[in-house]
Design an enzyme around this catalytic site. Structure first.
Site, PDB file in Angstrom:
ATOM      1  N   CYS A  51      51.518 -80.670  61.691  1.00 27.06           N
ATOM      2  CA  CYS A  51      51.989 -79.871  62.826  1.00 27.06           C
ATOM      3  C   CYS A  51      51.937 -78.377  62.485  1.00 27.06           C
ATOM      4  CB  CYS A  51      53.414 -80.344  63.147  1.00 27.06           C
ATOM      5  SG  CYS A  51      54.430 -79.196  64.054  1.00 27.06           S
ATOM      6  N   CYS A  54      55.158 -76.372  62.805  1.00 22.14           N
ATOM      7  CA  CYS A  54      56.106 -76.751  61.746  1.00 22.14           C
ATOM      8  C   CYS A  54      55.838 -75.928  60.493  1.00 22.14           C
ATOM      9  CB  CYS A  54      55.972 -78.234  61.394  1.00 22.14           C
ATOM     10  SG  CYS A  54      56.350 -79.344  62.763  1.00 22.14           S
TER      11      CYS A  54
END
Length: 127
Positions: A51, A54
């Site tokens: 991600c 993230c």
């Protein structure tokens, strides 16, 4: 041996912070119990290695763990702990949960740095 290194490189780096990487449900329970005993608010970051957002928010999260030592910062890789993560109804990564005495007091979905900072500051004031 090279494979091990690439696995490590895939993991999100929380160096320089006071972030505990959760590797099992037992590990989670232990940290929550520790936080409850110490009267700390838990900030739990559910994220994933693949991600992008993230990875962007990870250094911010690590920095916040230094700024707010009165909180316990945890991170959970949703791919490594799928069953556990699904019990939290994670629909997007990153998702941040704020827990007091094991109960959710707030939640933030997405790598929204200003909003995360705002929630941290508000909880710190009330802690």
């Amino acid at each position: 041996m090279g494979k091990e290194r690439s696995d490590e490189e895939d993991k999100i780096d929380f160096k320089g912070g006071n972030v505990h990487v959760i590797t099992s449900k037992e590990n989670w329970d232990q940290k929550i119990a520790e936080a409850n005993k110490d009267g700390k608010i838990v900030v739990a970051n559910f994220s994933a290695a693949w991600c992008g957002p993230c990875r962007v928010i990870a250094p911010v999260y690590a920095e916040m763990s230094q700024t707010y030592p009165q909180f316990m910062f945890l991170t959970v890789d949703v791919d490594e702990l799928m069953d556990f993560s699904s019990s939290w109804d994670i629909r997007a990564t990153p998702t941040f949960f704020f827990l007091k005495n094991g109960q959710q007091v707030d939640k933030l979905v997405g790598a929204n740095k200003p909003e995360l900072e705002k929630k941290m500051a508000a909880l710190a004031d009330g802690a």
